[in-house]
Scaffold this motif. Structure first.
Motif, PDB file in Angstrom:
ATOM      1  N   CYS A  76      23.421 -51.407  36.978  1.00 23.12           N
ATOM      2  CA  CYS A  76      22.100 -50.222  36.691  1.00 23.12           C
ATOM      3  C   CYS A  76      21.080 -51.271  37.435  1.00 23.12           C
ATOM      4  CB  CYS A  76      22.701 -50.981  35.369  1.00 23.12           C
ATOM      5  SG  CYS A  76      23.940 -50.035  34.348  1.00 23.12           S
ATOM      6  N   GLU A  77      20.332 -50.792  36.963  1.00 26.54           N
ATOM      7  CA  GLU A  77      18.574 -50.873  37.711  1.00 26.54           C
ATOM      8  C   GLU A  77      18.142 -50.435  36.650  1.00 26.54           C
ATOM      9  OE1 GLU A  77      17.645 -48.800  40.829  1.00 26.54           O
ATOM     10  OE2 GLU A  77      18.132 -47.189  40.240  1.00 26.54           O
ATOM     11  N   ARG A  78      17.091 -51.599  36.529  1.00 28.46           N
ATOM     12  CA  ARG A  78      15.739 -51.209  35.036  1.00 28.46           C
ATOM     13  C   ARG A  78      14.745 -50.359  36.087  1.00 28.46           C
ATOM     14  NH1 ARG A  78      14.056 -57.664  33.921  1.00 28.46           N
ATOM     15  NH2 ARG A  78      13.454 -57.974  35.762  1.00 28.46           N
ATOM     16  N   ILE A  79      14.092 -49.214  35.204  1.00 30.53           N
ATOM     17  CA  ILE A  79      13.022 -48.784  36.151  1.00 30.53           C
ATOM     18  C   ILE A  79      11.667 -48.796  35.059  1.00 30.53           C
ATOM     19  CG2 ILE A  79      11.645 -46.485  36.128  1.00 30.53           C
ATOM     20  CD1 ILE A  79      14.883 -45.525  37.430  1.00 30.53           C
ATOM     21  N   PHE A  80      10.503 -49.329  35.371  1.00 27.53           N
ATOM     22  CA  PHE A  80       9.499 -49.177  35.537  1.00 27.53           C
ATOM     23  C   PHE A  80       8.611 -47.960  34.840  1.00 27.53           C
ATOM     24  CE2 PHE A  80       5.209 -51.104  34.316  1.00 27.53           C
ATOM     25  CZ  PHE A  80       5.243 -51.539  32.785  1.00 27.53           C
ATOM     26  N   TYR A  81       7.951 -47.807  33.849  1.00 26.45           N
ATOM     27  CA  TYR A  81       6.956 -46.684  33.461  1.00 26.45           C
ATOM     28  C   TYR A  81       5.527 -47.345  32.820  1.00 26.45           C
ATOM     29  CZ  TYR A  81      11.587 -44.064  33.342  1.00 26.45           C
ATOM     30  OH  TYR A  81      13.071 -43.558  33.870  1.00 26.45           O
ATOM     31  N   GLU A  82       4.944 -46.924  34.048  1.00 29.75           N
ATOM     32  CA  GLU A  82       3.400 -48.042  34.047  1.00 29.75           C
ATOM     33  C   GLU A  82       2.092 -46.810  32.613  1.00 29.75           C
ATOM     34  OE1 GLU A  82       1.084 -48.296  37.135  1.00 29.75           O
ATOM     35  OE2 GLU A  82       2.539 -48.493  38.149  1.00 29.75           O
ATOM     36  N   ASP A  83       2.517 -45.648  32.408  1.00 32.96           N
ATOM     37  CA  ASP A  83       2.000 -45.005  31.585  1.00 32.96           C
ATOM     38  C   ASP A  83       2.480 -45.298  29.891  1.00 32.96           C
ATOM     39  OD1 ASP A  83       4.733 -43.677  32.446  1.00 32.96           O
ATOM     40  OD2 ASP A  83       4.208 -41.696  31.223  1.00 32.96           O
ATOM     41  N   THR A  84       3.501 -45.803  29.933  1.00 31.07           N
ATOM     42  CA  THR A  84       3.931 -46.194  28.378  1.00 31.07           C
ATOM     43  C   THR A  84       4.014 -47.425  28.313  1.00 31.07           C
ATOM     44  OG1 THR A  84       6.646 -46.120  28.809  1.00 31.07           O
ATOM     45  CG2 THR A  84       4.761 -44.277  28.080  1.00 31.07           C
ATOM     46  N   CYS A  85       4.646 -48.686  29.470  1.00 34.74           N
ATOM     47  CA  CYS A  85       4.381 -50.200  29.780  1.00 34.74           C
ATOM     48  C   CYS A  85       6.093 -50.024  29.303  1.00 34.74           C
ATOM     49  CB  CYS A  85       3.851 -50.608  28.891  1.00 34.74           C
ATOM     50  SG  CYS A  85       1.676 -49.999  28.910  1.00 34.74           S
ATOM     51  N   SER A  86       6.379 -49.205  29.508  1.00 34.15           N
ATOM     52  CA  SER A  86       8.045 -49.637  28.932  1.00 34.15           C
ATOM     53  C   SER A  86       9.407 -49.826  29.763  1.00 34.15           C
ATOM     54  CB  SER A  86       8.280 -48.410  27.769  1.00 34.15           C
ATOM     55  OG  SER A  86       8.555 -47.087  28.066  1.00 34.15           O
ATOM     56  N   TYR A  87      10.489 -49.777  29.724  1.00 34.38           N
ATOM     57  CA  TYR A  87      11.941 -50.248  31.073  1.00 34.38           C
ATOM     58  C   TYR A  87      12.512 -49.228  30.750  1.00 34.38           C
ATOM     59  CZ  TYR A  87       9.418 -53.670  34.028  1.00 34.38           C
ATOM     60  OH  TYR A  87       8.912 -54.817  34.174  1.00 34.38           O
ATOM     61  N   THR A  88      13.389 -49.235  31.098  1.00 34.16           N
ATOM     62  CA  THR A  88      14.632 -47.864  31.072  1.00 34.16           C
ATOM     63  C   THR A  88      16.023 -48.945  32.275  1.00 34.16           C
ATOM     64  OG1 THR A  88      15.600 -46.580  30.557  1.00 34.16           O
ATOM     65  CG2 THR A  88      14.265 -46.131  32.331  1.00 34.16           C
ATOM     66  N   VAL A  89      16.702 -48.799  31.686  1.00 28.88           N
ATOM     67  CA  VAL A  89      17.616 -49.052  32.706  1.00 28.88           C
ATOM     68  C   VAL A  89      18.406 -47.930  32.844  1.00 28.88           C
ATOM     69  CG1 VAL A  89      19.526 -50.802  32.628  1.00 28.88           C
ATOM     70  CG2 VAL A  89      17.312 -51.769  31.681  1.00 28.88           C
ATOM     71  N   VAL A  90      18.763 -47.811  34.273  1.00 22.17           N
ATOM     72  CA  VAL A  90      20.116 -46.799  34.057  1.00 22.17           C
ATOM     73  C   VAL A  90      21.236 -46.689  35.293  1.00 22.17           C
ATOM     74  CG1 VAL A  90      18.505 -45.057  33.632  1.00 22.17           C
ATOM     75  CG2 VAL A  90      18.502 -45.836  36.158  1.00 22.17           C
ATOM     76  N   GLU A  91      22.805 -46.188  35.754  1.00 19.60           N
ATOM     77  CA  GLU A  91      23.012 -46.303  36.314  1.00 19.60           C
ATOM     78  C   GLU A  91      22.218 -46.426  38.259  1.00 19.60           C
ATOM     79  OE1 GLU A  91      26.564 -44.529  35.992  1.00 19.60           O
ATOM     80  OE2 GLU A  91      27.130 -46.052  33.916  1.00 19.60           O
ATOM     81  N   LYS A  92      22.966 -47.045  38.771  1.00 17.74           N
ATOM     82  CA  LYS A  92      22.245 -46.687  40.290  1.00 17.74           C
ATOM     83  C   LYS A  92      23.166 -45.401  40.920  1.00 17.74           C
ATOM     84  CE  LYS A  92      22.121 -51.843  41.411  1.00 17.74           C
ATOM     85  NZ  LYS A  92      22.206 -53.024  41.852  1.00 17.74           N
ATOM     86  N   ALA A  93      24.301 -45.954  40.460  1.00 15.49           N
ATOM     87  CA  ALA A  93      24.912 -44.289  40.939  1.00 15.49           C
ATOM     88  C   ALA A  93      24.260 -42.737  40.727  1.00 15.49           C
ATOM     89  CB  ALA A  93      26.326 -44.688  40.934  1.00 15.49           C
ATOM     90  N   ASP A  94      24.230 -43.132  39.151  1.00 12.16           N
ATOM     91  CA  ASP A  94      23.803 -42.240  38.311  1.00 12.16           C
ATOM     92  C   ASP A  94      22.925 -42.413  37.531  1.00 12.16           C
ATOM     93  OD1 ASP A  94      23.689 -39.780  37.100  1.00 12.16           O
ATOM     94  OD2 ASP A  94      25.461 -39.571  36.517  1.00 12.16           O
ATOM     95  N   PRO A  95      21.192 -41.660  38.291  1.00 15.31           N
ATOM     96  CA  PRO A  95      20.255 -42.564  37.477  1.00 15.31           C
ATOM     97  C   PRO A  95      19.833 -42.003  36.165  1.00 15.31           C
ATOM     98  CG  PRO A  95      19.569 -42.252  39.331  1.00 15.31           C
ATOM     99  CD  PRO A  95      20.451 -41.815  39.110  1.00 15.31           C
ATOM    100  N   SER A  96      20.748 -40.298  35.793  1.00 11.46           N
ATOM    101  CA  SER A  96      20.960 -39.609  34.541  1.00 11.46           C
ATOM    102  C   SER A  96      21.771 -40.585  33.252  1.00 11.46           C
ATOM    103  CB  SER A  96      21.188 -38.440  34.440  1.00 11.46           C
ATOM    104  OG  SER A  96      22.925 -38.550  35.237  1.00 11.46           O
ATOM    105  N   LYS A  97      22.521 -41.400  33.472  1.00 16.81           N
ATOM    106  CA  LYS A  97      23.135 -41.899  32.375  1.00 16.81           C
ATOM    107  C   LYS A  97      22.405 -43.717  32.238  1.00 16.81           C
ATOM    108  CE  LYS A  97      27.469 -40.152  33.943  1.00 16.81           C
ATOM    109  NZ  LYS A  97      28.675 -40.143  34.103  1.00 16.81           N
ATOM    110  N   HIS A  98      21.601 -43.919  30.930  1.00 19.85           N
ATOM    111  CA  HIS A  98      21.562 -45.277  30.385  1.00 19.85           C
ATOM    112  C   HIS A  98      23.053 -46.238  30.515  1.00 19.85           C
ATOM    113  CE1 HIS A  98      17.230 -43.804  29.412  1.00 19.85           C
ATOM    114  NE2 HIS A  98      18.494 -42.904  29.318  1.00 19.85           N
TER     115      HIS A  98
END
Length: 106
Positions: A76-98
């Motif tokens: 997995c990898e974490r992705i940062f969203y500047e507009d909400t100041c938050s992260y989500t963690v998703v699968e590298k192979a399929d980013p639609s899966k948390h």
């Protein structure tokens, strides 16, 4: 990358100042690192995800970001969203899966 945590920090180049506008009105407050004057006893949020307060004593800023730290980093990898100041963690192979997150810092 953003530093996580609710640690208190003073912004560089802050100070107290009184400014006068074109009509002669004076405003006293704190000047942040970008040179913006904030009135005493006010709060604001910065573009880099800090919540700040101006008092007659100082500017105090705390990060509002909670950073995921305990997750499957191989899958997995974490992705940062500047507009909400938050992260989500998703699968590298399929980013639609948390991914499951077992720990955060913030």
């Amino acid at each position: 990358m953003h530093n996580a945590g609710w640690k208190r920090m003073k912004l560089m180049h802050e100070g107290q100042e009184t400014r006068e506008d074109e009509e002669g009105h004076r405003t006293a407050g704190c000047v942040d690192k970008n040179g913006v004057l904030h009135k005493f006893n006010t709060k604001w949020r910065t573009k880099d995800c800090y919540s700040c307060t101006c008092t007659k004593k100082e500017i105090q800023c705390c990060s509002v970001v909670f950073t995921p730290v305990d997750y499957d980093k191989e899958k997995c990898e974490r992705i940062f969203y500047e507009d909400t100041c938050s992260y989500t963690v998703v699968e590298k192979a399929d980013p639609s899966k948390h991914c499951e997150v077992r720990g955060i810092v913030g």
